[in-house]
Design an enzyme around this catalytic site. Structure first.
Site, PDB file in Angstrom:
ATOM      1  N   CYS A   2       0.674  -1.417  -0.062  1.00  0.00           N
ATOM      2  CA  CYS A   2       0.044   0.176  -0.400  1.00  0.00           C
ATOM      3  C   CYS A   2       0.532   1.368  -0.194  1.00  0.00           C
ATOM      4  O   CYS A   2       2.383   0.628   0.950  1.00  0.00           O
ATOM      5  CB  CYS A   2      -0.689   0.043   1.196  1.00  0.00           C
ATOM      6  SG  CYS A   2      -2.442  -1.276   1.055  1.00  0.00           S
ATOM      7  N   ARG A  27       4.325  -1.015  -4.241  1.00  0.00           N
ATOM      8  CA  ARG A  27       3.741  -1.297  -3.527  1.00  0.00           C
ATOM      9  C   ARG A  27       2.550  -1.582  -3.100  1.00  0.00           C
ATOM     10  O   ARG A  27       1.911  -2.405  -1.809  1.00  0.00           O
ATOM     11  CB  ARG A  27       3.317   0.436  -2.726  1.00  0.00           C
ATOM     12  CG  ARG A  27       5.256   0.726  -1.704  1.00  0.00           C
ATOM     13  CD  ARG A  27       4.709   1.873  -0.909  1.00  0.00           C
ATOM     14  NE  ARG A  27       4.895   1.238   0.570  1.00  0.00           N
ATOM     15  CZ  ARG A  27       5.782   0.799   0.847  1.00  0.00           C
ATOM     16  NH1 ARG A  27       6.769   1.444   0.638  1.00  0.00           N
ATOM     17  NH2 ARG A  27       5.997   0.750   2.326  1.00  0.00           N
ATOM     18  N   TRP A  73      -2.494  -3.099  -1.862  1.00  0.00           N
ATOM     19  CA  TRP A  73      -2.924  -4.344  -2.101  1.00  0.00           C
ATOM     20  C   TRP A  73      -3.151  -4.801  -1.063  1.00  0.00           C
ATOM     21  O   TRP A  73      -2.863  -4.742   0.421  1.00  0.00           O
ATOM     22  CB  TRP A  73      -0.648  -4.872  -1.435  1.00  0.00           C
ATOM     23  CG  TRP A  73      -0.648  -6.247  -1.187  1.00  0.00           C
ATOM     24  CD1 TRP A  73      -0.519  -7.007  -2.917  1.00  0.00           C
ATOM     25  CD2 TRP A  73      -0.613  -6.982  -0.681  1.00  0.00           C
ATOM     26  NE1 TRP A  73       0.142  -8.114  -2.776  1.00  0.00           N
ATOM     27  CE2 TRP A  73       0.088  -8.291  -1.518  1.00  0.00           C
ATOM     28  CE3 TRP A  73      -0.475  -7.716   0.417  1.00  0.00           C
ATOM     29  CZ2 TRP A  73      -0.182  -9.512  -0.619  1.00  0.00           C
ATOM     30  CZ3 TRP A  73      -1.114  -8.821   1.047  1.00  0.00           C
ATOM     31  CH2 TRP A  73      -0.694  -9.391   0.958  1.00  0.00           C
ATOM     32  N   ASN A 101      -2.090   2.410   5.699  1.00  0.00           N
ATOM     33  CA  ASN A 101      -1.429   1.389   5.137  1.00  0.00           C
ATOM     34  C   ASN A 101      -1.048  -0.065   6.023  1.00  0.00           C
ATOM     35  O   ASN A 101      -0.582   0.256   7.592  1.00  0.00           O
ATOM     36  CB  ASN A 101       0.174   1.855   4.008  1.00  0.00           C
ATOM     37  CG  ASN A 101       1.534   0.585   4.458  1.00  0.00           C
ATOM     38  OD1 ASN A 101       1.301  -0.070   4.334  1.00  0.00           O
ATOM     39  ND2 ASN A 101       2.626   0.952   4.222  1.00  0.00           N
ATOM     40  N   GLY A 102      -1.187  -1.099   6.138  1.00  0.00           N
ATOM     41  CA  GLY A 102      -1.009  -1.858   7.408  1.00  0.00           C
ATOM     42  C   GLY A 102      -1.879  -2.532   7.911  1.00  0.00           C
ATOM     43  O   GLY A 102      -3.150  -2.703   6.973  1.00  0.00           O
ATOM     44  N   GLU A 489      17.240 -19.261  -5.825  1.00  0.00           N
ATOM     45  CA  GLU A 489      16.863 -17.402  -6.160  1.00  0.00           C
ATOM     46  C   GLU A 489      16.080 -17.469  -7.930  1.00  0.00           C
ATOM     47  O   GLU A 489      15.419 -16.722  -7.966  1.00  0.00           O
ATOM     48  CB  GLU A 489      17.682 -16.725  -6.081  1.00  0.00           C
ATOM     49  CG  GLU A 489      17.370 -15.006  -6.488  1.00  0.00           C
ATOM     50  CD  GLU A 489      16.864 -14.494  -5.802  1.00  0.00           C
ATOM     51  OE1 GLU A 489      16.184 -14.879  -4.632  1.00  0.00           O
ATOM     52  OE2 GLU A 489      16.233 -13.249  -6.229  1.00  0.00           O
ATOM     53  N   LYS A 493      12.669 -15.963  -9.009  1.00  0.00           N
ATOM     54  CA  LYS A 493      12.654 -15.007 -10.169  1.00  0.00           C
ATOM     55  C   LYS A 493      11.727 -15.559 -10.862  1.00  0.00           C
ATOM     56  O   LYS A 493      10.786 -14.735 -11.208  1.00  0.00           O
ATOM     57  CB  LYS A 493      13.756 -14.527 -11.133  1.00  0.00           C
ATOM     58  CG  LYS A 493      14.811 -13.903 -10.221  1.00  0.00           C
ATOM     59  CD  LYS A 493      14.604 -12.335  -9.207  1.00  0.00           C
ATOM     60  CE  LYS A 493      12.945 -12.784  -8.479  1.00  0.00           C
ATOM     61  NZ  LYS A 493      14.455 -11.958  -6.870  1.00  0.00           N
ATOM     62  N   GLU A 496       8.040 -15.972 -10.056  1.00  0.00           N
ATOM     63  CA  GLU A 496       7.233 -14.462  -9.062  1.00  0.00           C
ATOM     64  C   GLU A 496       6.815 -13.566 -11.238  1.00  0.00           C
ATOM     65  O   GLU A 496       5.632 -12.710 -10.302  1.00  0.00           O
ATOM     66  CB  GLU A 496       8.384 -14.184  -9.049  1.00  0.00           C
ATOM     67  CG  GLU A 496       8.013 -13.164  -8.100  1.00  0.00           C
ATOM     68  CD  GLU A 496       9.628 -12.890  -7.176  1.00  0.00           C
ATOM     69  OE1 GLU A 496      10.728 -12.811  -7.332  1.00  0.00           O
ATOM     70  OE2 GLU A 496       9.024 -11.650  -6.680  1.00  0.00           O
ATOM     71  N   HIS A 512      16.268 -38.728  -5.072  1.00  0.00           N
ATOM     72  CA  HIS A 512      16.002 -38.703  -3.816  1.00  0.00           C
ATOM     73  C   HIS A 512      14.514 -38.878  -3.936  1.00  0.00           C
ATOM     74  O   HIS A 512      13.469 -38.744  -3.358  1.00  0.00           O
ATOM     75  CB  HIS A 512      16.174 -38.773  -2.928  1.00  0.00           C
ATOM     76  CG  HIS A 512      17.689 -39.074  -2.108  1.00  0.00           C
ATOM     77  ND1 HIS A 512      17.918 -40.030  -1.686  1.00  0.00           N
ATOM     78  CD2 HIS A 512      18.515 -38.281  -2.515  1.00  0.00           C
ATOM     79  CE1 HIS A 512      19.196 -40.176  -2.005  1.00  0.00           C
ATOM     80  NE2 HIS A 512      19.815 -39.422  -2.097  1.00  0.00           N
ATOM     81  N   LYS A 611       5.696  -5.034  -3.403  1.00  0.00           N
ATOM     82  CA  LYS A 611       6.982  -5.046  -2.696  1.00  0.00           C
ATOM     83  C   LYS A 611       6.729  -4.404  -1.333  1.00  0.00           C
ATOM     84  O   LYS A 611       5.555  -3.940  -1.113  1.00  0.00           O
ATOM     85  CB  LYS A 611       8.530  -4.058  -3.555  1.00  0.00           C
ATOM     86  CG  LYS A 611       9.357  -3.818  -3.547  1.00  0.00           C
ATOM     87  CD  LYS A 611      10.412  -3.441  -4.309  1.00  0.00           C
ATOM     88  CE  LYS A 611      11.736  -4.168  -4.874  1.00  0.00           C
ATOM     89  NZ  LYS A 611      11.988  -5.146  -4.767  1.00  0.00           N
TER      90      LYS A 611
HETATM   91  C1  F6R Z   1      11.314 -11.260  -4.332  1.00  0.00           C
HETATM   92  C2  F6R Z   1      11.089 -10.756  -3.378  1.00  0.00           C
HETATM   93  C3  F6R Z   1      10.725 -10.752  -1.865  1.00  0.00           C
HETATM   94  C4  F6R Z   1      11.680  -9.949  -0.698  1.00  0.00           C
HETATM   95  C5  F6R Z   1      10.753  -9.917   0.217  1.00  0.00           C
HETATM   96  C6  F6R Z   1      11.850 -10.000   1.515  1.00  0.00           C
HETATM   97  O1  F6R Z   1      12.078 -10.984  -5.745  1.00  0.00           O
HETATM   98  O2  F6R Z   1      11.600  -9.651  -3.838  1.00  0.00           O
HETATM   99  O3  F6R Z   1      10.869 -12.020  -1.946  1.00  0.00           O
HETATM  100  O4  F6R Z   1      13.193 -10.728  -1.191  1.00  0.00           O
HETATM  101  O5  F6R Z   1       9.366  -9.931   0.530  1.00  0.00           O
HETATM  102  O6  F6R Z   1      11.834  -8.246   1.184  1.00  0.00           O
HETATM  103  P1  F6R Z   1      12.775  -7.037   1.990  1.00  0.00           P
HETATM  104  O7  F6R Z   1      14.506  -8.095   1.519  1.00  0.00           O
HETATM  105  O8  F6R Z   1      12.498  -5.453   1.416  1.00  0.00           O
HETATM  106  O9  F6R Z   1      12.863  -8.043   3.854  1.00  0.00           O
END
Ligand code: F6R
Length: 616
Positions: A2, A27, A73, A101-102, A489, A493, A496, A512, A611
């Site tokens: 948010c 966000r 969000w 937000n929250g 990772e 990616k 996602e 396994h 994010k």
């Molecule tokens: C994946 C991604 C998330 C963040 C996770 C932690 O591409 O961006 O998995 O890594 O939400 O976020 P931070 O690093 O901000 O604590």
């Protein structure tokens, strides 16, 4: 999660609010809304993106000198128009508008109380209780700031809010507790936002609100009170910071997506993060703060807490810390750790890794570790003013610059650079790093930005692979040793941003169970650096090959592995020893990016995600 933006100025603030929302869209992007005071309180809300809201606002020719806006969000209630912020209370003598937000954890109890008091609820959100609560408190305290102070005293949970009210048409009240909010002081007015990027368009003078702060913004001034703890709120001074960020840093420039820009920024971001050591001949604990040497000398083991991509950075660091510094290193997913009963070790250094420094689970895990008796903590973070940085005893700031694409890229590689510095520092203090080795490792770090530049050059080859991947529904990623977290990772990616189901396995684990999944439709990506595990990995790849699996291998220039039918290879320019996981991340980011591009997904704003995960 948010984004909030508010403005009160001498001129029409609608374009500022919309541009601010646009910058905050990373966000959360389920829905967006705006409330303006122009005569009465008016609002426009849409379940679409900020662009949809802008269209609506322009059609209606909305104008005002004071307003609040929000991009959402969803947590409580589906992304529908009635759940979109701003939320209103009243409709009689006055009206309150709130964006939030929250999460308000006690919203059910408040809902009941407010309903009993005659308030009618029209949304499924937890936010609506805040609007009604302020309305109720306005009856007892006709001053809006006072009414907000009384209201936030009753809220439990993490929040940032912005509030307007019809009988106070000259001011916005904002408050934060556990979610970020800052003020921007402009020439022609004052502003508030969740993130500095929203306000760079109007000012660089920022005040970072602290937990429990409530601020009143007017066109020509502001005041801040702190409502932390028992007793009445007290007026407080907060420092004004001049932001060093430029507008360009939060703009896309010549790139098609922020993610693409951020992938290509990695050589520079890593160089900035390593700046303090690139011209040095030795490494100093002071990189982590003035108390670091003292604390590191007492450190007997390491406990890393993080989520998502940051957790993967921690997993790589475990290999480094154990082998180079000779310290036990545990790496925990923060959301799991915080609800376990782990056995604490007071002399374990707790390391929280987070790009945003806002991730609720990481913050809570760090507090929990402290409550269990862990004495010392270190934050590795990309945001200087974040809660994580403030919460920890020691800090190292990665200098990746703002990361706007939801999928983390440059934050990850800069975290790894920081974790290598931590490894070297711990190793040196424990007498395990000879001067010669230290110089060698600094030289390798010095070369890293150039090596990253070379790694980016595989893009054309990766693009060709991406065409084949975009037809697939599943993929496996394999790695061994410190490249297993890089496989994780890469899989994260891909899923996602391209929505292809991808799983990572340590290559030795394939037989396994997961080998059962392998057939001609299952692409298997393998990371095959020229390290001590290469021969073992090759045997694992043979197991896939023998079962008709299609292998896509990222090898080093000198990895002894040959292309054949069903085994495709892209070679990295060089082998980077311990730093190899950093380089091998790049082609996997590019693969995910180009597959998503082929599939036409919303790369910077993948579905269902946002994010900065400030909620549990
Ligand atoms: C994946 C991604 C998330 C963040 C996770 C932690 O591409 O961006 O998995 O890594 O939400 O976020 P931070 O690093 O901000 O604590």
């Amino acid at each position: 999660m948010c984004g909030i933006v508010g403005a009160v100025a001498q001129n029409n603030i609608v374009p500022t609010l919309l541009e601010g929302l646009h910058r905050l869209e990373y966000r959360g992007y389920d829905s967006a809304g705006i409330a303006l005071l122009n005569g009465g309180l008016n609002r426009l809300r849409t379940t679409g993106r900020v662009a949809e809201l802008s269209k609506l606002v322009n059609e209606r020719q909305f104008q005002s000198k004071i307003g609040i806006a929000h991009t959402r969000w969803a947590t409580h209630g589906a992304p529908s128009e009635r759940n979109t912020h701003p939320h209103f209370s009243g409709g009689g003598v006055s009206k309150v508008a709130v964006v939030h937000n929250g999460i308000i954890e006690n919203h059910e109890a408040l809902h009941q109380r407010l309903q009993d008091a005659g308030f009618e609820f029209v949304s499924d959100t937890d936010t609506e209780v805040i609007a009604h609560l302020i309305m109720l408190n306005l009856e007892k305290a006709p001053d809006l700031l006072e009414a907000v102070c009384r209201s936030v005293a009753e809220l439990q949970g993490a929040y940032a809010i912005a509030v307007m009210e019809e009988t106070h048409p000259d001011r916005i009240i904002v408050s934060r507790n556990g979610a970020p909010l800052l003020l921007g002081l402009g020439e022609d007015g004052n502003y508030a936002a969740s993130d500095v990027s929203a306000l760079l368009q109007v000012t660089k003078r920022m005040i970072y609100l602290e937990e429990g702060d409530v601020a009143e913004l007017r066109r020509d001034g502001y005041r801040i009170v702190s409502c932390l703890g028992a007793g009445p709120c007290k007026e407080v001074e907060r420092a004004v910071h001049e932001s060093k960020l430029t507008n360009e840093a939060v703009e896309m420039g010549p790139y098609a997506h922020f993610m693409q820009k951020e992938i290509f920024e990695q050589p520079g971001a890593v160089a900035n993060t390593l700046e303090m050591v690139l011209n040095a001949h030795s490494i100093s604990p002071r990189l982590f703060g003035s108390e670091a040497e003292n604390i590191f000398k007492q450190t007997k083991s390491i406990l890393i807490l993080a989520c998502g991509t940051s957790y993967h950075a921690g997993l790589v660091a475990r290999y480094w810390i154990e082998s180079v510094a000779g310290l036990t290193c545990n790496v925990e997913i923060a959301s799991e750790y915080r609800y376990r009963d782990p056995v604490s070790q007071s002399n374990a250094l707790v390391v929280g890794i987070s790009q945003s420094g806002e991730t609720a689970d990481t913050l809570a895990a760090l507090s929990y570790a402290k409550s269990l008796g862990h004495r010392h903590s270190l934050a590795i973070c990309n945001v200087a003013e974040s809660a994580l940085v403030r919460q920890a005893d020691l800090r190292f700031l990665t200098r990746a610059g703002p990361e706007i694409g939801v999928a983390s890229t440059k934050a990850f590689t800069t975290q790894l650079a920081a974790l290598m510095l931590l490894t070297m520092t711990l190793s040196k203090l424990r007498g395990k790093l000879s001067d010669e080795r230290e110089l060698e490792m600094i030289a390798a770090l010095r070369h890293l930005p150039v090596a990253l530049q070379h790694a980016l050059q595989v893009e054309t080859q990766v693009k060709a692979w991406a065409e084949r991947f975009s037809q697939k529904r599943h993929a496996l990623f394999l790695g061994r040793g410190m490249h297993y977290p890089i496989a994780m990772e890469g899989a994260l990616k891909l899923k996602e941003i391209s929505y292809i189901h991808a799983e990572a396995y340590p290559a030795g684990e394939l037989k396994h169970g997961p080998l059962a999944l392998v057939d001609k439709d299952m692409p298997v990506v393998a990371i095959a650096p020229n390290d001590a595990l290469l021969e073992k990995l090759k045997s694992n790849l043979q197991e896939v090959h023998a079962r008709g699996g299609e292998l896509y291998v990222f090898a080093d220039a000198d990895s002894r592995i040959q292309e054949s039918e069903g085994l495709h290879i892209i070679r990295m320019a060089e082998h980077a020893g311990l730093l190899s996981p950093i380089l091998h991340t790049v082609p996997l980011q590019l693969l995910a990016y180009h597959v998503a591009l082929q599939k036409g997904t919303d790369i910077d704003k993948p579905r269902n995600l946002a994010k900065s995960v400030t909620v549990e």
